[in-house]
Motif scaffolding. Structure first.
Motif, PDB file in Angstrom:
ATOM      1  N   TYR A 160      42.753  26.113  45.210  1.00 31.11           N
ATOM      2  CA  TYR A 160      42.096  27.054  44.294  1.00 31.11           C
ATOM      3  C   TYR A 160      40.712  26.531  43.876  1.00 31.11           C
ATOM      4  N   ARG A 161      39.681  27.176  44.360  1.00 31.23           N
ATOM      5  CA  ARG A 161      38.275  26.842  44.064  1.00 31.23           C
ATOM      6  C   ARG A 161      37.964  25.359  44.317  1.00 31.23           C
ATOM      7  N   ASP A 162      38.547  24.816  45.379  1.00 31.04           N
ATOM      8  CA  ASP A 162      38.331  23.397  45.658  1.00 31.04           C
ATOM      9  C   ASP A 162      38.434  23.122  47.153  1.00 31.04           C
ATOM     10  N   GLY A 190      47.789  44.072  46.506  1.00 27.46           N
ATOM     11  CA  GLY A 190      48.683  43.683  45.408  1.00 27.46           C
ATOM     12  C   GLY A 190      47.967  43.365  44.106  1.00 27.46           C
ATOM     13  N   TYR A 191      46.675  43.030  44.169  1.00 32.82           N
ATOM     14  CA  TYR A 191      45.986  42.594  42.936  1.00 32.82           C
ATOM     15  C   TYR A 191      45.891  43.751  41.951  1.00 32.82           C
ATOM     16  N   SER A 192      46.234  43.423  40.705  1.00 38.70           N
ATOM     17  CA  SER A 192      46.259  44.442  39.658  1.00 38.70           C
ATOM     18  C   SER A 192      44.955  45.250  39.637  1.00 38.70           C
ATOM     19  N   VAL A 232      26.388  32.995  37.257  1.00 40.65           N
ATOM     20  CA  VAL A 232      26.957  32.406  38.481  1.00 40.65           C
ATOM     21  C   VAL A 232      28.407  32.847  38.679  1.00 40.65           C
ATOM     22  N   GLY A 233      28.746  34.034  38.188  1.00 41.67           N
ATOM     23  CA  GLY A 233      30.141  34.485  38.276  1.00 41.67           C
ATOM     24  C   GLY A 233      30.983  33.703  37.279  1.00 41.67           C
ATOM     25  N   SER A 234      32.261  33.534  37.591  1.00 40.85           N
ATOM     26  CA  SER A 234      33.151  32.821  36.663  1.00 40.85           C
ATOM     27  C   SER A 234      32.600  31.425  36.398  1.00 40.85           C
ATOM     28  N   PHE A 235      32.468  31.074  35.132  1.00 40.42           N
ATOM     29  CA  PHE A 235      31.938  29.740  34.843  1.00 40.42           C
ATOM     30  C   PHE A 235      33.052  28.702  34.737  1.00 40.42           C
ATOM     31  N   PHE A 236      34.280  29.161  34.417  1.00 40.73           N
ATOM     32  CA  PHE A 236      35.413  28.235  34.321  1.00 40.73           C
ATOM     33  C   PHE A 236      36.513  28.663  35.275  1.00 40.73           C
ATOM     34  N   LYS A 237      37.299  27.685  35.714  1.00 40.14           N
ATOM     35  CA  LYS A 237      38.467  28.002  36.527  1.00 40.14           C
ATOM     36  C   LYS A 237      39.591  28.481  35.610  1.00 40.14           C
ATOM     37  N   ASN A 238      40.460  29.298  36.136  1.00 39.62           N
ATOM     38  CA  ASN A 238      41.681  29.634  35.397  1.00 39.62           C
ATOM     39  C   ASN A 238      42.584  28.394  35.409  1.00 39.62           C
ATOM     40  N   PRO A 239      43.011  27.896  34.233  1.00 38.61           N
ATOM     41  CA  PRO A 239      43.850  26.685  34.226  1.00 38.61           C
ATOM     42  C   PRO A 239      45.195  26.920  34.913  1.00 38.61           C
ATOM     43  N   HIS A 258      49.354  35.671  32.728  1.00 38.92           N
ATOM     44  CA  HIS A 258      49.718  34.504  33.545  1.00 38.92           C
ATOM     45  C   HIS A 258      50.294  34.960  34.874  1.00 38.92           C
ATOM     46  N   TRP A 259      50.143  34.105  35.874  1.00 37.61           N
ATOM     47  CA  TRP A 259      50.589  34.416  37.225  1.00 37.61           C
ATOM     48  C   TRP A 259      51.313  33.199  37.787  1.00 37.61           C
ATOM     49  N   GLY A 260      52.607  33.357  38.121  1.00 37.51           N
ATOM     50  CA  GLY A 260      53.383  32.260  38.704  1.00 37.51           C
ATOM     51  C   GLY A 260      52.770  31.840  40.044  1.00 37.51           C
ATOM     52  N   ILE A 268      46.806  30.654  34.248  1.00 36.43           N
ATOM     53  CA  ILE A 268      46.610  31.503  33.060  1.00 36.43           C
ATOM     54  C   ILE A 268      45.145  31.921  32.989  1.00 36.43           C
ATOM     55  N   SER A 269      44.881  33.001  32.270  1.00 39.08           N
ATOM     56  CA  SER A 269      43.541  33.594  32.262  1.00 39.08           C
ATOM     57  C   SER A 269      42.598  32.848  31.311  1.00 39.08           C
ATOM     58  N   ALA A 270      41.594  32.206  31.894  1.00 40.95           N
ATOM     59  CA  ALA A 270      40.583  31.530  31.065  1.00 40.95           C
ATOM     60  C   ALA A 270      39.778  32.551  30.269  1.00 40.95           C
ATOM     61  N   ALA A 271      39.544  33.722  30.871  1.00 40.33           N
ATOM     62  CA  ALA A 271      38.777  34.775  30.162  1.00 40.33           C
ATOM     63  C   ALA A 271      39.493  35.153  28.864  1.00 40.33           C
ATOM     64  N   TRP A 272      40.816  35.270  28.957  1.00 37.59           N
ATOM     65  CA  TRP A 272      41.589  35.668  27.780  1.00 37.59           C
ATOM     66  C   TRP A 272      41.488  34.591  26.693  1.00 37.59           C
ATOM     67  N   LEU A 273      41.585  33.320  27.091  1.00 33.64           N
ATOM     68  CA  LEU A 273      41.499  32.214  26.121  1.00 33.64           C
ATOM     69  C   LEU A 273      40.144  32.243  25.409  1.00 33.64           C
ATOM     70  N   ILE A 274      39.093  32.462  26.205  1.00 35.09           N
ATOM     71  CA  ILE A 274      37.732  32.457  25.641  1.00 35.09           C
ATOM     72  C   ILE A 274      37.529  33.655  24.711  1.00 35.09           C
ATOM     73  N   GLU A 275      38.029  34.798  25.165  1.00 37.35           N
ATOM     74  CA  GLU A 275      37.907  36.001  24.323  1.00 37.35           C
ATOM     75  C   GLU A 275      38.658  35.793  23.001  1.00 37.35           C
ATOM     76  N   LYS A 276      39.842  35.196  23.092  1.00 40.86           N
ATOM     77  CA  LYS A 276      40.667  34.952  21.898  1.00 40.86           C
ATOM     78  C   LYS A 276      39.933  34.038  20.910  1.00 40.86           C
ATOM     79  N   GLN A 292      30.944  42.039  29.066  1.00 37.82           N
ATOM     80  CA  GLN A 292      31.837  42.719  30.009  1.00 37.82           C
ATOM     81  C   GLN A 292      33.028  41.840  30.383  1.00 37.82           C
ATOM     82  N   HIS A 293      32.776  40.521  30.472  1.00 38.01           N
ATOM     83  CA  HIS A 293      33.810  39.614  30.976  1.00 38.01           C
ATOM     84  C   HIS A 293      33.592  38.233  30.359  1.00 38.01           C
ATOM     85  N   ALA A 294      34.622  37.726  29.680  1.00 36.20           N
ATOM     86  CA  ALA A 294      34.467  36.515  28.877  1.00 36.20           C
ATOM     87  C   ALA A 294      34.334  35.229  29.698  1.00 36.20           C
ATOM     88  N   LEU A 295      34.503  35.343  31.028  1.00 30.63           N
ATOM     89  CA  LEU A 295      34.415  34.138  31.872  1.00 30.63           C
ATOM     90  C   LEU A 295      32.997  33.917  32.411  1.00 30.63           C
TER      91      LEU A 295
HETATM   92  N1  EPU Z   1      40.551  39.184  30.661  1.00 33.88           N
HETATM   93  C1  EPU Z   1      40.329  39.044  29.319  1.00 33.88           C
HETATM   94  N2  EPU Z   1      39.050  39.157  28.845  1.00 33.88           N
HETATM   95  C2  EPU Z   1      38.005  39.405  29.671  1.00 33.88           C
HETATM   96  C3  EPU Z   1      38.233  39.552  31.058  1.00 33.88           C
HETATM   97  C4  EPU Z   1      39.528  39.431  31.528  1.00 33.88           C
HETATM   98  O1  EPU Z   1      41.228  38.819  28.527  1.00 33.88           O
HETATM   99  O2  EPU Z   1      36.884  39.482  29.174  1.00 33.88           O
HETATM  100  C5  EPU Z   1      41.926  39.043  31.150  1.00 33.88           C
HETATM  101  C6  EPU Z   1      42.537  40.368  31.524  1.00 33.88           C
HETATM  102  O3  EPU Z   1      43.737  40.521  30.817  1.00 33.88           O
HETATM  103  C7  EPU Z   1      42.858  40.281  33.001  1.00 33.88           C
HETATM  104  C8  EPU Z   1      42.784  38.810  33.293  1.00 33.88           C
HETATM  105  O4  EPU Z   1      41.941  38.221  32.296  1.00 33.88           O
HETATM  106  O5  EPU Z   1      44.152  40.731  33.272  1.00 33.88           O
HETATM  107  C9  EPU Z   1      42.185  38.536  34.673  1.00 33.88           C
HETATM  108  O6  EPU Z   1      40.879  39.124  34.740  1.00 33.88           O
HETATM  109  P1  EPU Z   1      40.181  39.420  36.130  1.00 33.88           P
HETATM  110  O7  EPU Z   1      41.028  40.302  36.973  1.00 33.88           O
HETATM  111  O8  EPU Z   1      38.786  39.853  35.841  1.00 33.88           O
HETATM  112  O9  EPU Z   1      40.183  38.015  36.873  1.00 33.88           O
HETATM  113  P2  EPU Z   1      39.777  36.550  36.421  1.00 33.88           P
HETATM  114  O10 EPU Z   1      41.002  35.705  36.517  1.00 33.88           O
HETATM  115  O11 EPU Z   1      39.076  36.525  35.120  1.00 33.88           O
HETATM  116  C10 EPU Z   1      39.289  35.778  38.854  1.00 33.88           C
HETATM  117  C11 EPU Z   1      38.210  35.036  39.597  1.00 33.88           C
HETATM  118  C12 EPU Z   1      37.053  35.965  39.898  1.00 33.88           C
HETATM  119  C13 EPU Z   1      37.562  37.142  40.720  1.00 33.88           C
HETATM  120  C14 EPU Z   1      38.662  37.854  39.936  1.00 33.88           C
HETATM  121  C15 EPU Z   1      39.292  38.975  40.733  1.00 33.88           C
HETATM  122  C16 EPU Z   1      38.405  32.737  38.844  1.00 33.88           C
HETATM  123  C17 EPU Z   1      37.790  31.623  38.062  1.00 33.88           C
HETATM  124  N3  EPU Z   1      37.754  33.897  38.814  1.00 33.88           N
HETATM  125  O12 EPU Z   1      38.758  36.138  37.589  1.00 33.88           O
HETATM  126  O13 EPU Z   1      36.121  35.241  40.682  1.00 33.88           O
HETATM  127  O14 EPU Z   1      36.514  38.056  41.010  1.00 33.88           O
HETATM  128  O15 EPU Z   1      39.701  36.920  39.606  1.00 33.88           O
HETATM  129  O16 EPU Z   1      40.108  38.436  41.712  1.00 33.88           O
HETATM  130  O17 EPU Z   1      39.432  32.536  39.492  1.00 33.88           O
HETATM  131  C18 EPU Z   1      34.127  33.929  40.587  1.00 33.88           C
HETATM  132  O18 EPU Z   1      34.796  33.001  41.047  1.00 33.88           O
HETATM  133  O19 EPU Z   1      32.912  33.808  40.326  1.00 33.88           O
HETATM  134  C19 EPU Z   1      34.787  35.201  40.304  1.00 33.88           C
HETATM  135  C20 EPU Z   1      34.138  36.223  39.727  1.00 33.88           C
END
Ligand code: EPU
Length: 337
Positions: A160-162, A190-192, A232-239, A258-260, A268-276, A292-295
Motif C-alpha cells: 500500500y503506497r510503498d 466494488g469500490y463504494s 499533491v492528492g492525499s497527503f497522508f496514508k490511511n493507517p 474501516h476496511w478489513g 481506517i480513513s485518515a480523512a475521517w480522522l482529520i475531519e473529526k 472538499q476532502h480532508a486528506l
Molecule cells: N471521508 C471523510 N471526510 C472527507 C473525505 C472522506 O470522512 O473529507 C471518509 C468518507 O467516509 C469515505 C472515506 O473517508 O467513506 C474514504 O474516502 P475516499 O473514498 O475519498 O478515499 P480515501 O481513503 O480518502 C483513497 C486514496 C485516494 C483515492 C481514493 C479512492 C489514500 C491515501 N488515498 O482516499 O488516492 O483516490 O481512496 O480510491 O489511500 C492519492 O493517493 O493521492 C489519492 C487521491
C-alpha cells in the motif's frame, strides 16, 4: 541530456511552492542516459511531474526531469497484451491510450496526476485497483551498481503506497514499466460509489472506457484539481491497524470508516480522522486543507513549502492527541532535518 538555464522548481511541483535545486537537467532520450550516468552529479534525484513531493526546503543536489516518451505493445496472447511505457509519459494519457488499444486493467486509475515513472514508486491506487495488479516489469538504472536492471513486479516490494523505490529513495531511476493488460474486460466495480456513479450515468453494462469516465467524474467531484488549487492528492496514508485496536476505536467512534485487509488488520480513513479533529476546510495563511476532502493539503497561493509542512505536522499532532494514532505522510518530503 540538457541542463536547463534555471534551478527553480516552482513549475515542477504540483504544490507550486518556490524552491531551488543546484542544477536542473532534462532526460528526453534513452541514448542520453550514458552521458547522464557519466556526468558527476551531486545527490541526483529523478523527478517526474512533481505531483507527489513537498519541497519544505530547497533540494541540496541536482534534479533530472524524466521526459522519456514512447509506448508500445510488445507482446500479446489470446487473453493478454504486454505494454511497455516510457517513464516520462503522462499517466492519465497513457491510461486513455491503453483503452484506445482495446485493453483493460488500469481504467480505475484514470486521472491520477503524474508520470508513468512515478507510478511504481508509491504503487498508485484508487477505486479498488493498485498498479501492482497489472505491473509486470520495471526497467531502471541502478545507481548503486551503475547498471540497467529489469525488476520483476515481485522484486519491487509493492504494498500500500510503498515499494523498493520509495524505501531506497534515489537508488533506482525508473526508465520504463511493462504492464500486463486484459484483452477481455475484467471490470472492478466494488469500490463504494463506483457502481452508483455508473447507474447515475445510465450505464447498465459498462465497458472499460465507461469505468474510466465514471472514475474521472468521481475524482472531479471529490478532489481539488491541482492545476487550479495546487496539491499533491492525499497527503497522508490511511493507517492500517490491528483489529483489536480497531474494536477499541469503534467503541468510542462507531462511525469510523474501516476496511478489513483480509488478515487481522484493517485500514481506517485518515480523512475521517482529520475531519473529526476539525481541520476540513481549515486555513492558516495560504496553507490549508481542502473543503472538499480532508486528506488534501492545498496551497491557496503563496504558501511556502515550510508553511505546508508545519500545517501537516499540526494535523499529525492533533490526530495523535485525539486518537493516539500517527499519520504517515504519503508524498516525499524534502526538508533539512
Ligand atoms: N471521508 C471523510 N471526510 C472527507 C473525505 C472522506 O470522512 O473529507 C471518509 C468518507 O467516509 C469515505 C472515506 O473517508 O467513506 C474514504 O474516502 P475516499 O473514498 O475519498 O478515499 P480515501 O481513503 O480518502 C483513497 C486514496 C485516494 C483515492 C481514493 C479512492 C489514500 C491515501 N488515498 O482516499 O488516492 O483516490 O481512496 O480510491 O489511500 C492519492 O493517493 O493521492 C489519492 C487521491
Amino acid at each position: 541530456m540538457k541542463q536547463l538555464p534555471t534551478t527553480k522548481l516552482k513549475d515542477h511541483n504540483s504544490f507550486s511552492v518556490a524552491a531551488n535545486c543546484q542544477r536542473l537537467f532534462v532526460l528526453e532520450h534513452l541514448q542520453d542516459l550514458a552521458q547522464l550516468t557519466q556526468t558527476p552529479l551531486h545527490k541526483p534525484m529523478m523527478l517526474g511531474a512533481g505531483t507527489n513531493i513537498l519541497f519544505a526546503t530547497d533540494y541540496p543536489g541536482d534534479i533530472i526531469l524524466n521526459r522519456l516518451q514512447g509506448r508500445q505493445i510488445i507482446d500479446a496472447t489470446d487473453k493478454h497484451a504486454y505494454v511497455r511505457i516510457q517513464a516520462g509519459n503522462n499517466w492519465h494519457e497513457s491510461v486513455i491510450w491503453i483503452l484506445e488499444q482495446g485493453l483493460s486493467g488500469i481504467e480505475n486509475l484514470a486521472l491520477i496526476p503524474g508520470t508513468v515513472g512515478a507510478a511504481p514508486i508509491q504503487n498508485i491506487g484508487a477505486y479498488g485497483v493498485e498498479l501492482s495488479d497489472t505491473l509486470e516489469l520495471v526497467e531502471a538504472w541502478d545507481r548503486k551498481h551503475m547498471r540497467a536492471v529489469m525488476l520483476k513486479a515481485n522484486d519491487c516490494q509493492l504494498s500500500y503506497r510503498d515499494s523498493i523505490f520509495r524505501q531506497q529513495a534515489d537508488r533506482f531511476w525508473i526508465l520504463n514499466i511493462t504492464l500486463k493488460l486484459s484483452r477481455k474486460p475484467r471490470l472492478r466495480l466494488g469500490y463504494s460509489g463506483l457502481k452508483q456513479k455508473l447507474d447515475s450515468m445510465g450505464i447498465a453494462n459498462p465497458l472499460p472506457g465507461d469505468v474510466a469516465a465514471a472514475v474521472c467524474s468521481l475524482r472531479r467531484e471529490k478532489l481539488p484539481d491541482p492545476t487550479l488549487l495546487p496539491n499533491v492528492g492525499s497527503f497522508f496514508k490511511n493507517p492500517i491497524i490491528d483489529n483489536t485496536h480497531l474494536q477499541q476505536l469503534l467503541q468510542n467512534y462507531p462511525e469510523l470508516p474501516h476496511w478489513g485487509q483480509g488478515d487481522a488488520s484493517s485500514k481506517i480513513s485518515a480523512a475521517w480522522l482529520i475531519e473529526k479533529c476539525g481541520y476540513k476546510g481549515y486555513r492558516k495563511g495560504a496553507a490549508g486543507i481542502s473543503d472538499q476532502h480532508a486528506l488534501i493539503l492545498v496551497n491557496h497561493g503563496s504558501a511556502s513549502g515550510i508553511d505546508l509542512w508545519k500545517l501537516a505536522k499540526e494535523i499529525q499532532n492533533a490526530v495523535q492527541l485525539e486518537f493516539k494514532l500517527s499519520l504517515q505522510a504519503e508524498p516525499r518530503i524534502i526538508h533539512s532535518s
